[in-house]
Design a protein around this motif. Structure first.
Motif, PDB file in Angstrom:
ATOM      1  N   MET A  54      -5.978 -10.195  -7.535  1.00 17.63           N
ATOM      2  CA  MET A  54      -6.831 -10.166  -6.348  1.00 17.63           C
ATOM      3  C   MET A  54      -7.097  -8.712  -6.001  1.00 17.63           C
ATOM      4  N   ASN A  55      -8.353  -8.330  -5.952  1.00 21.31           N
ATOM      5  CA  ASN A  55      -8.632  -6.931  -5.639  1.00 21.31           C
ATOM      6  C   ASN A  55      -9.013  -6.767  -4.170  1.00 21.31           C
ATOM      7  N   VAL A  56      -9.085  -5.540  -3.750  1.00 14.02           N
ATOM      8  CA  VAL A  56      -9.347  -5.229  -2.341  1.00 14.02           C
ATOM      9  C   VAL A  56     -10.707  -5.751  -1.898  1.00 14.02           C
ATOM     10  N   THR A  57     -11.685  -5.756  -2.799  1.00 15.36           N
ATOM     11  CA  THR A  57     -13.008  -6.276  -2.448  1.00 15.36           C
ATOM     12  C   THR A  57     -12.926  -7.752  -2.107  1.00 15.36           C
ATOM     13  N   ASN A  58     -12.212  -8.540  -2.903  1.00 20.14           N
ATOM     14  CA  ASN A  58     -12.041  -9.960  -2.616  1.00 20.14           C
ATOM     15  C   ASN A  58     -11.226 -10.166  -1.340  1.00 20.14           C
ATOM     16  N   PHE A  59     -10.255  -9.312  -1.117  1.00 23.77           N
ATOM     17  CA  PHE A  59      -9.392  -9.400   0.056  1.00 23.77           C
ATOM     18  C   PHE A  59     -10.164  -9.066   1.334  1.00 23.77           C
ATOM     19  N   ALA A  60     -11.259  -8.322   1.199  1.00 22.53           N
ATOM     20  CA  ALA A  60     -12.018  -7.863   2.365  1.00 22.53           C
ATOM     21  C   ALA A  60     -12.445  -9.017   3.268  1.00 22.53           C
ATOM     22  N   SER A  61     -12.721 -10.175   2.705  1.00 20.30           N
ATOM     23  CA  SER A  61     -13.154 -11.303   3.536  1.00 20.30           C
ATOM     24  C   SER A  61     -12.030 -11.833   4.424  1.00 20.30           C
ATOM     25  N   TYR A  62     -10.787 -11.457   4.139  1.00 21.40           N
ATOM     26  CA  TYR A  62      -9.648 -11.884   4.945  1.00 21.40           C
ATOM     27  C   TYR A  62      -9.213 -10.832   5.960  1.00 21.40           C
ATOM     28  N   ARG A  63      -9.729  -9.598   5.843  1.00 18.48           N
ATOM     29  CA  ARG A  63      -9.308  -8.534   6.768  1.00 18.48           C
ATOM     30  C   ARG A  63      -9.611  -8.914   8.207  1.00 18.48           C
ATOM     31  N   GLY A  64      -8.704  -8.536   9.092  1.00 20.87           N
ATOM     32  CA  GLY A  64      -8.901  -8.811  10.503  1.00 20.87           C
ATOM     33  C   GLY A  64      -7.604  -9.184  11.172  1.00 20.87           C
ATOM     34  N   SER A  65      -7.699  -9.593  12.439  1.00 20.15           N
ATOM     35  CA  SER A  65      -6.522  -9.994  13.221  1.00 20.15           C
ATOM     36  C   SER A  65      -6.500 -11.502  13.363  1.00 20.15           C
ATOM     37  N   TYR A  66      -5.290 -12.051  13.299  1.00 26.17           N
ATOM     38  CA  TYR A  66      -5.102 -13.491  13.382  1.00 26.17           C
ATOM     39  C   TYR A  66      -4.030 -13.808  14.405  1.00 26.17           C
ATOM     40  N   GLU A  67      -4.231 -14.900  15.127  1.00 28.20           N
ATOM     41  CA  GLU A  67      -3.238 -15.385  16.066  1.00 28.20           C
ATOM     42  C   GLU A  67      -2.364 -16.389  15.326  1.00 28.20           C
ATOM     43  N   LEU A  68      -1.051 -16.231  15.452  1.00 21.35           N
ATOM     44  CA  LEU A  68      -0.119 -17.144  14.813  1.00 21.35           C
ATOM     45  C   LEU A  68       0.323 -18.214  15.798  1.00 21.35           C
ATOM     46  N   SER A  69       0.718 -19.359  15.282  1.00 22.20           N
ATOM     47  CA  SER A  69       1.086 -20.477  16.146  1.00 22.20           C
ATOM     48  C   SER A  69       2.331 -20.205  16.980  1.00 22.20           C
ATOM     49  N   ASN A  70       3.105 -19.166  16.634  1.00 15.86           N
ATOM     50  CA  ASN A  70       4.292 -18.828  17.429  1.00 15.86           C
ATOM     51  C   ASN A  70       4.001 -17.739  18.458  1.00 15.86           C
ATOM     52  N   GLY A  71       2.719 -17.367  18.618  1.00 13.94           N
ATOM     53  CA  GLY A  71       2.334 -16.373  19.611  1.00 13.94           C
ATOM     54  C   GLY A  71       2.231 -14.958  19.084  1.00 13.94           C
ATOM     55  N   GLN A  72       2.678 -14.707  17.867  1.00 17.27           N
ATOM     56  CA  GLN A  72       2.584 -13.371  17.292  1.00 17.27           C
ATOM     57  C   GLN A  72       1.170 -13.112  16.776  1.00 17.27           C
ATOM     58  N   GLU A  73       0.897 -11.864  16.441  1.00 17.62           N
ATOM     59  CA  GLU A  73      -0.395 -11.479  15.889  1.00 17.62           C
ATOM     60  C   GLU A  73      -0.180 -10.876  14.513  1.00 17.62           C
ATOM     61  N   LEU A  74      -1.038 -11.252  13.581  1.00 17.69           N
ATOM     62  CA  LEU A  74      -0.992 -10.720  12.224  1.00 17.69           C
ATOM     63  C   LEU A  74      -2.290  -9.993  11.953  1.00 17.69           C
ATOM     64  N   ALA A  75      -2.178  -8.741  11.489  1.00 19.62           N
ATOM     65  CA  ALA A  75      -3.359  -7.973  11.097  1.00 19.62           C
ATOM     66  C   ALA A  75      -3.314  -7.785   9.589  1.00 19.62           C
ATOM     67  N   LEU A  76      -4.428  -8.065   8.929  1.00 19.68           N
ATOM     68  CA  LEU A  76      -4.556  -7.847   7.495  1.00 19.68           C
ATOM     69  C   LEU A  76      -5.519  -6.696   7.279  1.00 19.68           C
ATOM     70  N   THR A  77      -5.067  -5.661   6.574  1.00 21.51           N
ATOM     71  CA  THR A  77      -5.874  -4.478   6.319  1.00 21.51           C
ATOM     72  C   THR A  77      -5.797  -4.135   4.836  1.00 21.51           C
ATOM     73  N   SER A  78      -6.619  -3.205   4.429  1.00 21.29           N
ATOM     74  CA  SER A  78      -6.552  -2.762   3.033  1.00 21.29           C
ATOM     75  C   SER A  78      -6.849  -1.277   2.969  1.00 21.29           C
TER      76      SER A  78
END
Length: 148
Positions: A54-78
């Motif tokens: 999986m390369n960074v270009t393909n991963f780009a569509s997933y970049r961003g911030s996500y809310e987790l069901s336990n209240g935490q926040e997950l950020a995906l960056t590259s």
């Protein structure tokens, strides 16, 4: 959704419609508690034997911030050639491709499976080592859902 999630949702839906869930029998203090392993469930976070390309270009569509069901926040960056996850503005962990939409943190603190819904929204499921400094050991895992 996987079969385990669907089964859990069916049980919870049934409970909401007047079906009672049976209480587990009381355990005698002298009897050992048995552990039942559910096939297909991950019980520890492992690095993949073969890294998925999986390369960074393909991963780009997933970049961003996500809310987790336990209240935490997950950020995906590259970066230039590397993908990262940051949980609750904490430390940045490098991600390794383990499948077309599956990633494992290099320190084995996160196992993540992502998917894109028909509406284009990204969701997923994470396993988090609890506590994170126990990653790679026989640490308890917390399963959470994520959405944007």
């Amino acid at each position: 959704m996987n079969k385990s999630t669907l089964c859990l949702l069916a049980v919870l839906a049934g409970a909401g419609q007047g079906m009672a869930l049976a209480e587990p029998p009381a355990q005698d203090a002298k009897q050992p508690v048995e552990t039942v392993r559910i096939p297909g469930q991950i019980d520890r976070i492992e690095l993949p034997a073969t890294r998925y390309g999986m390369n960074v270009t393909n991963f780009a569509s997933y970049r961003g911030s996500y809310e987790l069901s336990n209240g935490q926040e997950l950020a995906l960056t590259s970066g230039t050639a590397t993908m990262y996850a940051i949980l609750d503005h904490g430390r940045k962990v490098r991600l390794i491709g383990a499948g077309s939409d599956t990633f494992v943190a290099e320190d084995r603190s996160i196992h993540m499976r992502l998917w894109r819904g028909t509406d284009g929204e990204v969701g997923g499921e994470l396993l988090l080592a609890q506590p994170a400094d126990m990653a790679g050991l026989d640490a308890p895992l917390l399963r959470v859902a994520m959405h944007r």
